[in-house]
Write a protein that holds these residues in place. Structure first.
Motif, PDB file in Angstrom:
ATOM      1  N   GLN A  34     -36.547 -20.797   3.831  1.00 42.83           N
ATOM      2  CA  GLN A  34     -37.520 -21.867   3.654  1.00 42.83           C
ATOM      3  C   GLN A  34     -37.737 -22.670   4.933  1.00 42.83           C
ATOM      4  OE1 GLN A  34     -35.994 -24.136   0.387  1.00 42.83           O
ATOM      5  NE2 GLN A  34     -36.796 -22.744  -1.181  1.00 42.83           N
ATOM      6  N   ARG A  35     -36.732 -22.678   5.812  1.00 44.54           N
ATOM      7  CA  ARG A  35     -36.836 -23.470   7.038  1.00 44.54           C
ATOM      8  C   ARG A  35     -37.245 -22.621   8.247  1.00 44.54           C
ATOM      9  NH1 ARG A  35     -31.214 -26.462   7.417  1.00 44.54           N
ATOM     10  NH2 ARG A  35     -32.143 -27.198   9.374  1.00 44.54           N
ATOM     11  N   ARG A  36     -37.777 -21.445   8.010  1.00 43.39           N
ATOM     12  CA  ARG A  36     -38.168 -20.571   9.121  1.00 43.39           C
ATOM     13  C   ARG A  36     -39.194 -21.230  10.035  1.00 43.39           C
ATOM     14  NH1 ARG A  36     -41.008 -16.756   7.571  1.00 43.39           N
ATOM     15  NH2 ARG A  36     -40.613 -15.120   9.119  1.00 43.39           N
ATOM     16  N   ARG A  37     -40.150 -21.902   9.469  1.00 42.92           N
ATOM     17  CA  ARG A  37     -41.185 -22.557  10.284  1.00 42.92           C
ATOM     18  C   ARG A  37     -40.576 -23.681  11.115  1.00 42.92           C
ATOM     19  NH1 ARG A  37     -46.416 -21.359   8.751  1.00 42.92           N
ATOM     20  NH2 ARG A  37     -47.176 -23.346   9.570  1.00 42.92           N
ATOM     21  N   GLU A  38     -39.590 -24.370  10.532  1.00 41.28           N
ATOM     22  CA  GLU A  38     -38.902 -25.431  11.282  1.00 41.28           C
ATOM     23  C   GLU A  38     -38.187 -24.852  12.503  1.00 41.28           C
ATOM     24  OE1 GLU A  38     -34.791 -27.935  10.664  1.00 41.28           O
ATOM     25  OE2 GLU A  38     -36.120 -27.699   8.921  1.00 41.28           O
ATOM     26  N   PHE A  39     -37.467 -23.731  12.296  1.00 41.22           N
ATOM     27  CA  PHE A  39     -36.764 -23.096  13.414  1.00 41.22           C
ATOM     28  C   PHE A  39     -37.745 -22.529  14.432  1.00 41.22           C
ATOM     29  CE2 PHE A  39     -33.404 -22.407  10.022  1.00 41.22           C
ATOM     30  CZ  PHE A  39     -32.638 -23.476  10.449  1.00 41.22           C
ATOM     31  N   ALA A  40     -38.872 -21.999  13.931  1.00 48.81           N
ATOM     32  CA  ALA A  40     -39.890 -21.481  14.844  1.00 48.81           C
ATOM     33  C   ALA A  40     -40.437 -22.591  15.736  1.00 48.81           C
ATOM     34  CB  ALA A  40     -41.023 -20.839  14.046  1.00 48.81           C
ATOM     35  N   LEU A  41     -40.630 -23.770  15.149  1.00 50.74           N
ATOM     36  CA  LEU A  41     -41.113 -24.904  15.934  1.00 50.74           C
ATOM     37  C   LEU A  41     -40.099 -25.306  17.003  1.00 50.74           C
ATOM     38  CD1 LEU A  41     -43.274 -27.053  16.409  1.00 50.74           C
ATOM     39  CD2 LEU A  41     -42.165 -28.461  14.657  1.00 50.74           C
ATOM     40  N   LEU A  42     -38.813 -25.298  16.641  1.00 47.10           N
ATOM     41  CA  LEU A  42     -37.772 -25.608  17.622  1.00 47.10           C
ATOM     42  C   LEU A  42     -37.782 -24.599  18.764  1.00 47.10           C
ATOM     43  CD1 LEU A  42     -34.760 -26.563  15.309  1.00 47.10           C
ATOM     44  CD2 LEU A  42     -36.109 -28.098  16.741  1.00 47.10           C
ATOM     45  N   ARG A  43     -37.929 -23.313  18.412  1.00 49.19           N
ATOM     46  CA  ARG A  43     -37.974 -22.298  19.454  1.00 49.19           C
ATOM     47  C   ARG A  43     -39.213 -22.462  20.315  1.00 49.19           C
ATOM     48  NH1 ARG A  43     -35.586 -17.526  18.857  1.00 49.19           N
ATOM     49  NH2 ARG A  43     -36.232 -17.328  21.045  1.00 49.19           N
TER      50      ARG A  43
ATOM     51  N   ARG B 198     -32.242 -15.009  15.737  1.00 51.44           N
ATOM     52  CA  ARG B 198     -32.818 -13.837  16.402  1.00 51.44           C
ATOM     53  C   ARG B 198     -34.327 -13.724  16.216  1.00 51.44           C
ATOM     54  NH1 ARG B 198     -27.909 -10.961  14.691  1.00 51.44           N
ATOM     55  NH2 ARG B 198     -28.984 -10.390  12.758  1.00 51.44           N
ATOM     56  N   ILE B 199     -34.889 -14.484  15.273  1.00 48.08           N
ATOM     57  CA  ILE B 199     -36.317 -14.379  14.993  1.00 48.08           C
ATOM     58  C   ILE B 199     -37.108 -15.083  16.094  1.00 48.08           C
ATOM     59  CG2 ILE B 199     -38.154 -14.989  13.375  1.00 48.08           C
ATOM     60  CD1 ILE B 199     -36.156 -14.761  11.147  1.00 48.08           C
ATOM     61  N   SER B 200     -38.121 -14.420  16.553  1.00 49.30           N
ATOM     62  CA  SER B 200     -38.979 -15.022  17.577  1.00 49.30           C
ATOM     63  C   SER B 200     -39.892 -16.064  16.946  1.00 49.30           C
ATOM     64  CB  SER B 200     -39.820 -13.941  18.252  1.00 49.30           C
ATOM     65  OG  SER B 200     -40.715 -13.367  17.301  1.00 49.30           O
ATOM     66  N   PRO B 201     -40.413 -17.002  17.720  1.00 47.11           N
ATOM     67  CA  PRO B 201     -41.307 -18.031  17.150  1.00 47.11           C
ATOM     68  C   PRO B 201     -42.511 -17.429  16.428  1.00 47.11           C
ATOM     69  CG  PRO B 201     -40.605 -18.646  19.356  1.00 47.11           C
ATOM     70  CD  PRO B 201     -40.131 -17.248  19.139  1.00 47.11           C
ATOM     71  N   VAL B 202     -43.102 -16.373  17.011  1.00 53.31           N
ATOM     72  CA  VAL B 202     -44.289 -15.770  16.390  1.00 53.31           C
ATOM     73  C   VAL B 202     -43.941 -15.146  15.042  1.00 53.31           C
ATOM     74  CG1 VAL B 202     -46.064 -13.991  16.633  1.00 53.31           C
ATOM     75  CG2 VAL B 202     -45.361 -15.338  18.620  1.00 53.31           C
ATOM     76  N   ALA B 203     -42.776 -14.417  14.988  1.00 55.42           N
ATOM     77  CA  ALA B 203     -42.360 -13.792  13.731  1.00 55.42           C
ATOM     78  C   ALA B 203     -42.021 -14.837  12.688  1.00 55.42           C
ATOM     79  CB  ALA B 203     -41.159 -12.888  13.976  1.00 55.42           C
ATOM     80  N   ALA B 204     -41.420 -15.935  13.115  1.00 58.77           N
ATOM     81  CA  ALA B 204     -41.032 -16.980  12.171  1.00 58.77           C
ATOM     82  C   ALA B 204     -42.247 -17.668  11.572  1.00 58.77           C
ATOM     83  CB  ALA B 204     -40.133 -18.001  12.854  1.00 58.77           C
ATOM     84  N   LEU B 205     -43.340 -17.707  12.338  1.00 59.26           N
ATOM     85  CA  LEU B 205     -44.552 -18.367  11.845  1.00 59.26           C
ATOM     86  C   LEU B 205     -45.409 -17.422  11.001  1.00 59.26           C
ATOM     87  CD1 LEU B 205     -45.527 -20.369  15.045  1.00 59.26           C
ATOM     88  CD2 LEU B 205     -44.688 -21.304  12.895  1.00 59.26           C
ATOM     89  N   SER B 206     -45.017 -16.124  10.934  1.00 55.53           N
ATOM     90  CA  SER B 206     -45.774 -15.161  10.139  1.00 55.53           C
ATOM     91  C   SER B 206     -45.505 -15.391   8.654  1.00 55.53           C
ATOM     92  CB  SER B 206     -45.375 -13.737  10.537  1.00 55.53           C
ATOM     93  OG  SER B 206     -44.012 -13.518  10.249  1.00 55.53           O
ATOM     94  N   PRO B 207     -46.331 -14.829   7.781  1.00 52.86           N
ATOM     95  CA  PRO B 207     -46.132 -15.023   6.338  1.00 52.86           C
ATOM     96  C   PRO B 207     -44.767 -14.530   5.888  1.00 52.86           C
ATOM     97  CG  PRO B 207     -48.314 -14.122   6.779  1.00 52.86           C
ATOM     98  CD  PRO B 207     -47.585 -14.094   8.076  1.00 52.86           C
ATOM     99  N   LEU B 208     -44.230 -15.158   4.856  1.00 54.34           N
ATOM    100  CA  LEU B 208     -42.904 -14.837   4.346  1.00 54.34           C
ATOM    101  C   LEU B 208     -42.838 -13.427   3.781  1.00 54.34           C
ATOM    102  CD1 LEU B 208     -40.067 -15.922   3.812  1.00 54.34           C
ATOM    103  CD2 LEU B 208     -40.901 -16.739   1.589  1.00 54.34           C
TER     104      LEU B 208
END
Length: 832
Positions: A289-298, A381-391
């Motif tokens: 659920q927090r993937r977008r949050e981590f993507a923003l940090l990256r 390990r998830i890149s920002p672009v992958a983390a921002l992709s649909p779940l």
């Protein structure tokens, strides 16, 4: 990063509550068991140590030798011989013997033991004093409370052991003692009192003191050598130092204590396994659920190491705090139980075992960190672009590896289940039970892995049996996140499986043992007398005792037995001859009547072979030649013939025993006590008491086991609440849209309740099926020797357990449903 950590803990605290609660419950459970185990071990060690207080040497009978050729025939002679040895200051003649105490209409067991004089350990008197004369006795405070006994009351002591001819003696209670929990209910008498009760007195062993409270090892060894010299070789007695005897008993106590602790810890470890599932599920869902949050940090410059450290620090903080709370609560609960039962001296080191507390706390923290490590590494390990992709794109990446894992798990389950079945049903290997247990454990783990993947679809299938838009949405929600729903269902399945397995095993073993008792010993109670006859008045009182359904009197007379072709005095033996009528009216299984030309012989050294002709005489001139048949494992010294045969030998033979069949609702222990209280000459025993003992023991064990397993179910229900709460948070916008389209608050609550209901029903049904299979295999694998193994399904317990699990799941859905229903549509639609 520290500020971000604190902010994350505050922001996501609600999501981690269930995680912390699962850790707290399982850690507290483990710590409570460890505290109780340490306290009980300390109490047992102290009891053993007190027994050898001020003792330097011990003399006991040798197990593997006879003292027929020894100069010393008994312990009294040994005590007289060593009394004059240099260094021998005091000798305690230790003795313990089982007896029965009668007060009014109550009868209860006691273990008679002799009073030790100074400097040996004295009984702990809480009221009154130790016996000062032969007619005085002390009893345990628990029995004094149970039977309302006080100092100065009278108590009748009788011996029920076979081969002991002892009169009933009225003793006066001189004191009340306090025995540790689990110790024998001792009754202390003087040696003169033991002789008064038994008619003779021989100590079992001698405790010898040299006058020192703690004699050194060299002193003990030297004293033992002097005693051995005095007794000589092949004396039939063993002499050892108190230190050696103490270490031997302590080692046995440690082995027994460690085994018991290991068995007890199985249940908190099961709860811990369920907690691991809950914690793992929570972290996986929260991280996703927090993937977008981590993507923003990256995206703003955070490195992989920093994101990983952030998640790990969150897990460590949750583990540290939750484990600390659990350890403190568990230690406090364990200390409270120990103090309540007065098991130990109230020292902080015993009540609060620091080493166990630290190890438990560190282990719980480490396991929490370990469970969170995989989600943390995945997120890092998830890149920002992958983390921002649909779940959905992210979820499809793991399907291939998951499919391979499930195929392997299926093969492992089939192989281990086949192995378990082989060892349970077909194998004659001496270690079949161990192999079946190991195979069953592997099968259980593999089945839970499969359940995690399949149960969401089982729940979905159950949902298709319902009608309406609300159940339809609920079942669709279950399979939208199969990982979360499956992990929650598995947590419930584990508890239900184990509880069903244990209940079925207990009921089946109980039925098997009772049937075996009924086959081998088909009569409920036997009432016999120390006198020559049970009068007609006593027979009437026995027959009219509450709980007695049918009685059959059995006549008996003294008789001699000799081989038909050998009539020398050396071959003649004295027995009791009983004539048995048809006993099927009082038997629980068919009983074949004794033939008129047959005598059933006890399994003793009679120098008679099965089928030999023997002569039975009741007087010198009244004899009968009968065919003797030896009864295996019967050692009571009774010759059994038919009632007609006995009548032909002695028409006026008195009634010496009454066989009793109890009413179906009668309590065997109560009826036994009532019958024994009719007259002091009566003794009561029989299979009903053994049957009641089996039922009581198995019932107590079952209740304890189900109670302990219930903790794992509680942890699983915490997981249900957590799953639904995370689901509500994840579907906030969707729920807001449903509310905007007209769904009422009660419908929102009902939707989550149906979701919880379907998961619980699927998990419970699967758990019952698996528990039944494992339970049947376990019953057949048990190393018990019976003619038949019977399987009994515990319908009542399973029904109650199912209702409890399903009802608790509905209750667990209340808080998430309330939260979802109270969120306004506008706020929900604005949620990110």
């Amino acid at each position: 990063m520290n500020q971000l950590l604190r902010a994350n803990l505050r922001t996501h605290a609600r999501r981690y509550i269930a995680t912390g609660l699962a850790v707290v419950i399982s850690t507290a459970f483990i710590m409570t068991c460890l505290s109780l185990g340490a306290g009980l071990q300390n109490s047992l060690t102290q009891r053993i140590t007190d027994r050898y207080h001020s003792t330097a040497a011990i003399v006991s009978y040798s197990v593997d030798s006879s003292h027929e050729n020894s100069a010393f025939k008994d312990m009294d002679q040994v005590a007289d011989a060593i009394q004059t040895i240099d260094g021998v200051k005091n000798i305690h003649k230790y003795w313990m013997f089982p007896a029965s105490a009668i007060t009014g209409e109550e009868k209860f067991p006691v273990f008679l033991t002799t009073l030790a004089t100074e400097p040996f350990t004295q009984p702990h008197i809480v009221e009154g004093k130790v016996p000062a004369k032969a007619s005085e006795i002390t009893i345990d405070s628990a029995q004094a409370s149970s039977f309302n006994l006080h100092v100065g009351d009278s108590l009748t002591i009788t011996i029920d052991s076979a081969g002991v001819q002892a009169a009933k003696n009225v003793m006066t209670i001189s004191g009340i003692t306090k025995e540790p929990l689990g110790a024998f209910p001792s009754a202390v008498v003087l040696p003169e009192g033991a002789k008064l009760i038994l008619g003779s007195f021989q100590p079992h062993e001698l405790l010898i003191s040299d006058g020192n409270v703690q004699p050194s090892a060299d002193t003990q060894k030297n004293l033992v050598e002097r005693i051995e010299t005095r007794l000589g070789k092949n004396s039939g007695f063993t002499v050892q130092t108190a230190h050696a005897a103490l270490e031997k008993e302590l080692e046995q106590a440690r082995m027994g204590g460690n085994t018991s602790l290991a068995m007890i810890l199985v249940f908190p470890l099961i709860a811990a396994a369920v907690a691991i599932i809950v914690v793992s599920t929570t972290f996986q869902v929260v991280m996703t659920q927090r993937r977008r949050e981590f993507a923003l940090l990256r995206a703003i410059g955070a490195k992989t190491r920093q994101v990983r450290s952030l998640v790990i620090c969150e897990a460590v903080m949750i583990g540290v705090i939750s484990a600390l709370i659990g350890v403190l609560c568990g230690a406090a609960l364990g200390a409270g139980i120990l103090a309540y039962f007065d098991l130990v001296h109230l020292s902080l080191s015993t009540l609060f075992p620091v080493t166990s507390m630290v190890i438990t706390w560190a282990s719980a923290t480490f396991v929490t960190l370990l469970v969170a490590l995989r989600p943390a590494l995945n997120m890092a390990r998830i890149s920002p672009v992958a983390a921002l992709s649909p779940l959905e794109n992210y979820n499809t990446e793991a399907k291939k590896s998951r499919r391979i894992f499930l195929i392997i798990s299926t093969l492992v389950f089939l192989a281990s289940a086949a192995s378990m079945s082989w060892f349970a049903f077909s194998s004659t290997n001496d270690h079949a039970f161990n192999f079946a247990l190991a195979s069953g454990f592997v099968a259980l783990i593999a089945s839970m892995i499969l359940c995690a993947a399949l149960l969401p679809y089982v729940a979905y299938s159950l949902g298709r049996l319902t009608r309406g838009i609300i159940p339809q949405i609920a079942r669709e929600n279950i399979i939208r996140s199969t990982g979360r729903s499956g992990a929650t269902a598995v947590a419930i399945t584990i508890g239900v499986t184990l509880m069903t397995m244990m209940a079925l095993g207990a009921f089946s073993v109980q039925k098997t043992l009772i049937t075996e008792v009924d086959t081998q010993r088909p009569y409920d109670l036997n009432v016999s007398t120390q006198n020559t006859e049970i009068s007609s008045d006593l027979q009437q009182r026995i027959a009219t005792t509450r709980g007695v359904q049918v009685t059959v009197p059995v006549r008996q007379i003294n008789a001699t037995l000799s081989q038909a072709h050998k009539q020398s005095d050396a071959e003649v033996m004295q027995f009791i001859l009983r004539g048995y009528p048809d006993l099927n009216s009082v038997a629980h299984s068919p009983v074949e009547p004794i033939a008129d030309d047959t005598v059933l012989l006890p399994d003793m050294d009679l120098h008679v072979n099965d089928g030999d002709k023997v002569t039975v005489c009741v007087t010198e001139n009244t004899c009968a030649t009968l065919t003797g048949h030896i009864q295996k494992n019967v050692y009571d010294g009774v010759l059994r013939v038919s009632e007609r045969t006995l009548t032909s030998l002695s028409p006026q033979a008195p009634v010496g025993m009454v066989i009793v069949k109890l009413a179906s609702d009668a309590d065997a222990i109560t009826v036994q006590s009532d019958l024994a209280s009719i007259d002091s000459s009566l003794s009561v025993d029989g299979a009903a008491i053994e049957r009641a003992m089996y039922m009581k023991i198995i019932h107590v064990i079952l209740m304890i086991v189900l109670g302990l397993l219930g903790i794992s179910v509680i942890v699983a229900l915490v997981g249900v609440t957590n799953t639904l709460s995370l689901s509500v948070h994840e579907r906030t916008r969707e729920n807001g849209l449903l509310r905007a389209l007209g769904m009422k608050r009660k419908d929102m609550r009902w939707m989550l309740a149906v979701e919880a209901l379907l998961i619980a029903c699927a998990a419970t049904l699967t758990g019952i099926i698996l528990g039944t299979g494992f339970g049947i295999a376990g019953v057949y694998a048990l190393p018990i020797s019976t003619d038949h193994t019977l399987i009994v399904f515990p319908w009542g317990i399973v029904a109650g357990m199912s209702a409890l699990a399903i009802g608790a799941a509905l209750v667990a859905s209340w808080l998430p449903g309330r939260r979802a229903s109270r969120t306004s549509p506008v706020e929900a639609l604005a949620h990110e």
